[in-house]
Every structure is written in structure tokens, then in C-alpha cells.
Design an enzyme around this catalytic site. Structure first.
Site, PDB file in Angstrom:
ATOM      1  N   LEU A   1      29.086   2.853  24.194  1.00 47.26           N
ATOM      2  CA  LEU A   1      30.694   3.048  25.283  1.00 47.26           C
ATOM      3  C   LEU A   1      31.924   2.744  24.103  1.00 47.26           C
ATOM      4  O   LEU A   1      32.762   2.371  24.669  1.00 47.26           O
ATOM      5  CB  LEU A   1      30.475   2.309  26.014  1.00 47.26           C
ATOM      6  CG  LEU A   1      31.640   3.824  27.010  1.00 47.26           C
ATOM      7  CD1 LEU A   1      30.920   5.474  27.661  1.00 47.26           C
ATOM      8  CD2 LEU A   1      31.792   3.389  28.635  1.00 47.26           C
ATOM      9  N   GLY A   2      32.117   3.230  22.688  1.00 43.51           N
ATOM     10  CA  GLY A   2      32.985   2.720  21.930  1.00 43.51           C
ATOM     11  C   GLY A   2      33.856   3.870  22.158  1.00 43.51           C
ATOM     12  O   GLY A   2      34.010   4.735  22.834  1.00 43.51           O
ATOM     13  N   ARG A   3      35.135   4.172  21.249  1.00 47.03           N
ATOM     14  CA  ARG A   3      35.311   4.950  21.511  1.00 47.03           C
ATOM     15  C   ARG A   3      35.544   6.560  21.463  1.00 47.03           C
ATOM     16  O   ARG A   3      35.680   7.104  21.996  1.00 47.03           O
ATOM     17  CB  ARG A   3      36.191   4.806  19.728  1.00 47.03           C
ATOM     18  CG  ARG A   3      37.816   4.215  20.214  1.00 47.03           C
ATOM     19  CD  ARG A   3      38.553   3.714  18.737  1.00 47.03           C
ATOM     20  NE  ARG A   3      38.002   3.044  17.579  1.00 47.03           N
ATOM     21  CZ  ARG A   3      37.783   2.382  17.142  1.00 47.03           C
ATOM     22  NH1 ARG A   3      39.453   2.062  17.068  1.00 47.03           N
ATOM     23  NH2 ARG A   3      37.407   1.303  16.241  1.00 47.03           N
ATOM     24  N   ILE A   4      34.485   6.636  20.502  1.00 47.25           N
ATOM     25  CA  ILE A   4      34.001   8.299  20.475  1.00 47.25           C
ATOM     26  C   ILE A   4      33.011   7.979  22.205  1.00 47.25           C
ATOM     27  O   ILE A   4      33.034   9.086  22.706  1.00 47.25           O
ATOM     28  CB  ILE A   4      32.740   7.947  19.502  1.00 47.25           C
ATOM     29  CG1 ILE A   4      33.503   8.212  17.947  1.00 47.25           C
ATOM     30  CG2 ILE A   4      32.249   9.699  19.133  1.00 47.25           C
ATOM     31  CD1 ILE A   4      32.798   8.696  16.652  1.00 47.25           C
TER      32      ILE A   4
ATOM     33  N   ARG B   1      24.143   7.701  14.111  1.00 49.29           N
ATOM     34  CA  ARG B   1      23.372   6.717  12.902  1.00 49.29           C
ATOM     35  C   ARG B   1      21.633   7.785  12.775  1.00 49.29           C
ATOM     36  O   ARG B   1      21.030   7.297  13.676  1.00 49.29           O
ATOM     37  CB  ARG B   1      23.576   6.079  11.986  1.00 49.29           C
ATOM     38  CG  ARG B   1      24.480   5.824  11.687  1.00 49.29           C
ATOM     39  CD  ARG B   1      24.505   6.698  10.042  1.00 49.29           C
ATOM     40  NE  ARG B   1      26.056   6.051   9.631  1.00 49.29           N
ATOM     41  CZ  ARG B   1      27.182   7.200   9.373  1.00 49.29           C
ATOM     42  NH1 ARG B   1      26.736   8.220  11.204  1.00 49.29           N
ATOM     43  NH2 ARG B   1      28.238   6.410   9.274  1.00 49.29           N
TER      44      ARG B   1
ATOM     45  N   ASP C   1      21.964  15.442  15.470  1.00 51.77           N
ATOM     46  CA  ASP C   1      23.050  15.862  14.029  1.00 51.77           C
ATOM     47  C   ASP C   1      22.779  14.529  12.716  1.00 51.77           C
ATOM     48  O   ASP C   1      23.487  14.961  12.311  1.00 51.77           O
ATOM     49  CB  ASP C   1      24.708  15.519  14.805  1.00 51.77           C
ATOM     50  CG  ASP C   1      25.523  16.108  13.910  1.00 51.77           C
ATOM     51  OD1 ASP C   1      25.990  17.251  13.638  1.00 51.77           O
ATOM     52  OD2 ASP C   1      26.743  15.524  13.999  1.00 51.77           O
TER      53      ASP C   1
ATOM     54  N   GLU D   1      19.342  11.684   5.622  1.00 52.26           N
ATOM     55  CA  GLU D   1      19.909  12.522   5.414  1.00 52.26           C
ATOM     56  C   GLU D   1      19.807  12.879   3.687  1.00 52.26           C
ATOM     57  O   GLU D   1      20.284  11.818   3.236  1.00 52.26           O
ATOM     58  CB  GLU D   1      21.206  12.690   5.902  1.00 52.26           C
ATOM     59  CG  GLU D   1      20.880  12.161   7.944  1.00 52.26           C
ATOM     60  CD  GLU D   1      22.303  12.033   8.402  1.00 52.26           C
ATOM     61  OE1 GLU D   1      23.237  11.888   7.885  1.00 52.26           O
ATOM     62  OE2 GLU D   1      22.510  11.956   9.347  1.00 52.26           O
TER      63      GLU D   1
ATOM     64  N   HIS E   1      24.615  17.151   9.731  1.00 53.70           N
ATOM     65  CA  HIS E   1      25.522  15.779  10.428  1.00 53.70           C
ATOM     66  C   HIS E   1      27.003  16.958   9.990  1.00 53.70           C
ATOM     67  O   HIS E   1      28.207  15.836   9.137  1.00 53.70           O
ATOM     68  CB  HIS E   1      25.014  14.986   9.384  1.00 53.70           C
ATOM     69  CG  HIS E   1      25.674  13.561   9.204  1.00 53.70           C
ATOM     70  ND1 HIS E   1      25.480  12.827   9.249  1.00 53.70           N
ATOM     71  CD2 HIS E   1      27.431  13.217  10.049  1.00 53.70           C
ATOM     72  CE1 HIS E   1      26.079  11.322   9.505  1.00 53.70           C
ATOM     73  NE2 HIS E   1      27.659  12.113  10.022  1.00 53.70           N
TER      74      HIS E   1
END
Ligand code: DGY
Length: 324
Positions: free
Chosen positions: A153-156, A233, A257, A262, A280
Site C-alpha cells: 500500500l505505497g503510492r500506487i 514485478r 501485467d 520479460e 507491462h
């Protein structure tokens, strides 16, 4: 005149706006990969900054005796050895904030696409099947009635939570430390979170601390109605365990995503009917990527001019210059 400008290395496939601005504001040198063998001693000794669009290892950092700053393109900087850079007082910056809303918007879209099969429904229409066969089958999954768990639950993560709150859904979360500024129920462990929600959104940074954190135990706890959405990630997910859980319906579906290797996506994942896969693209709009590019160049410019970094990573805040 160019001799007076700081020498900055453009490492990897840098964003065009990073290149355009760097070529004006710095003495720019480009290499495809951060490999010291691609540069001679004289060039390596001139490099003061790196605009990073590829992995930057401790060895590479050590090969540049006058390096002062590494500006990573992306909020996730797991491919840069920031802990090592900090030991050499090399500033590392990333691109937070400018992408939070875009990534959160995309996450909600991916969640809806996974549950309501919108990409498949569109493909059905485009194939002429609506007219030929009738209505697209009703989807077994819906967002209605779901309980959301956010891992990170950081900024994003917070931007995702706020959006899904507006959809009328209860939000729970797991972070290492409980936040004092939100009312969402916090769970001390990921397994505890997974066992009380049916929709798990993973938006933690990559790196050793989160490596394969979403494993078969977590997927088992999520359960047969469970939906996993991964936008942080790929390294955070145990991909073979996820493929098995989707195949035997330990969980219902996943929207991804990001992937472990990748741009390679396991064929076994692509063959599954209950996944929605994106390459992504969470932050990949022109305007957001331009904002990230500007922040990369602005961080380089600030640090190389003796000013504080605009967005230092936590490993480097201890030696950032005072902003006052
Ligand atoms: C980020 O900013 O870390 C996104 O994953 C885009 O690379």
C-alpha cells in the site's frame, strides 16, 4: 562548450525524450547494455551520470570512478544495485508519483478485463460470432461482491485502493508496517490477507524481499473464487505455482501485467483460458512516460548541478543534499 557539460551515459533502450533532452543538456554517450567492456578507461572515467533503462550492477557502478548519480526510468528500481551505489555515495533516483494514477487506472482496467472477459468479448464480436452465434456467454466472474486485498500500500497501492473504494468494495491490505493514515484493515502477513479476501492485487517492489512471495500457499488461501492481479514485478509471483493454480482451479483467474522473464511469457500461461495478459503497459501512455522521462533528466540535472535530487530512493536519502 560540450566539454563543460557533464558526461551522462544513456544505458539501454532509453525513452526518446530522455535521449533528446540528454543530448541537449549533457554530453551523452549511449550503450545498449551496462557492460564496462563496451567502454574504454578514458570514457568510463568521464561518466558522471547514468540514465538507466537497463540493469545497473555493483560491478558496473564500480567500473565508473567518477559516477555521481544513476537516474532510473521507472518507479521500480530493483534492477539497479542501489544499496551498493549508496555505499559509494552515488545518488540513485526513480520516477514515483508521476505514474501512480496511470498505473492505478490500468490496474482497475485489468481487473475488470479479467473478471468480465472484455478482451475476449470484443474478439468474439470482431470474429462475427455475435451475429452468427448470439450473445457472448455470461461471465462466471464479476467485480460485484468482491473483497479486495492489496499487497503493497505505497503510492500506487493507495491510488488503486481509492479507486476500488469508489466501486463500493471493501479493501484490506498487507504491508510490512501498518499505515497510520488509512482505515483499511491491515493484515500482518500475506497469507492472512489472502485468506480473508478473494481478490489479491500485488503492487510491491521487486527484489529479494518479495521474491516469489505469492506462492502455492498464498494461492491456496485465496481459494477457488480467487483472482490474482499482478502489476508490480513478475519476480514477486511464483509463476509455475500460479500456472498450476490456474490450471487446477485452485484460484479462478489472474490478470498479469508483469512477468518473471520479460518479455518472455510462458506458453503454459498463454494457453490458459482464465488469464488476462498485458505486456507491462501499466504506465505506458505517451503523457505518463514523458513525465517519467522528464523526471529522469531533471534528477540528473539537479544532482550534477549540486542541487538535491528530486526523487531519491530510500537507500540514498541519507546523503541527499539539503533542499533548504
Ligand atoms: C515502473 O515504473 O517500475 C513500471 O513498472 C514501468 O517500468
Amino acid at each position: 562548450m560540450s566539454a563543460l557539460r557533464p558526461v551522462v551515459l544513456l544505458a539501454g533502450r532509453v525513452h526518446p525524450r530522455v535521449r533528446e533532452r540528454a543530448e541537449v543538456e549533457f554530453d551523452a554517450i549511449s550503450i545498449d547494455a551496462a557492460d564496462a567492456g563496451l567502454l574504454n578507461d578514458e570514457t568510463r572515467s568521464r561518466i558522471r551520470g547514468i540514465a538507466a533503462a537497463t540493469a545497473i550492477s555493483a560491478d558496473f557502478i564500480d567500473s565508473l570512478p567518477n559516477l555521481e548519480v544513476i537516474a532510473n526510468f521507472g518507479v521500480g528500481y530493483d534492477s539497479v544495485d542501489a544499496a551498493h551505489a549508496a555505499t559509494r555515495k552515488v545518488m540513485v533516483t526513480n520516477t514515483p508519483d508521476v505514474l501512480s494514477d496511470e498505473v492505478a487506472d490500468t490496474t482497475v482496467g485489468l481487473l475488470l478485463n479479467t473478471l468480465r472477459e472484455l478482451p475476449k468479448a470484443e474478439a468474439y464480436l470482431r470474429a462475427g460470432r455475435w451475429a452468427a452465434e448470439g450473445a457472448y456467454p455470461l461471465t462466471s466472474l464479476t467485480l460485484r461482491g468482491r473483497t479486495i486485498g492489496i499487497f503493497g500500500l505505497g503510492r500506487i497501492g493507495l491510488a488503486i485502493a481509492r479507486r476500488l473504494e469508489a466501486f463500493g468494495l471493501p479493501i484490506h491490505y498487507h504491508t510490512r508496517t501498518e499505515r497510520s493514515d488509512v482505515a483499511y484493515p491491515w493484515h500482518a502477513s500475506l497469507i492472512e490477507l489472502a485468506s480473508v479476501v478473494d481478490t489479491l492485487i500485488v503492487i510491491v517492489p521487486g527484489g529479494a524481499a518479495t521474491e516469489k512471495a505469492v506462492n502455492s500457499d498464498i494461492l491456496g488461501a485465496l481459494g477457488p473464487q480467487g483472482v490474482l492481479i499482478s502489476v508490480g514485478r513478475g519476480s514477486t509471483i511464483d509463476e509455475p505455482a500460479l500456472i498450476a493454480a490456474l490450471a487446477d482451479r485452485t484460484i479462478a483467474a489472474a490478470g498479469l501485467d508483469v512477468f518473471a522473464h520479460e518479455p518472455n511469457v510462458p506458453q503454459a500461461l498463454m494457453d490458459l483460458p482464465n488469464v488476462c495478459l498485458l505486456p507491462h503497459v501499466a504506465s505506458a501512455s505517451v503523457s505518463t512516460r514523458n513525465g517519467m522521462a522528464d523526471l529522469v533528466v531533471d534528477n540528473l540535472g539537479a544532482w550534477l548541478a549540486g542541487r538535491p535530487a528530486l526523487t531519491p530512493v530510500p537507500e540514498c536519502t541519507g546523503f541527499d543534499r539539503s533542499g533548504t
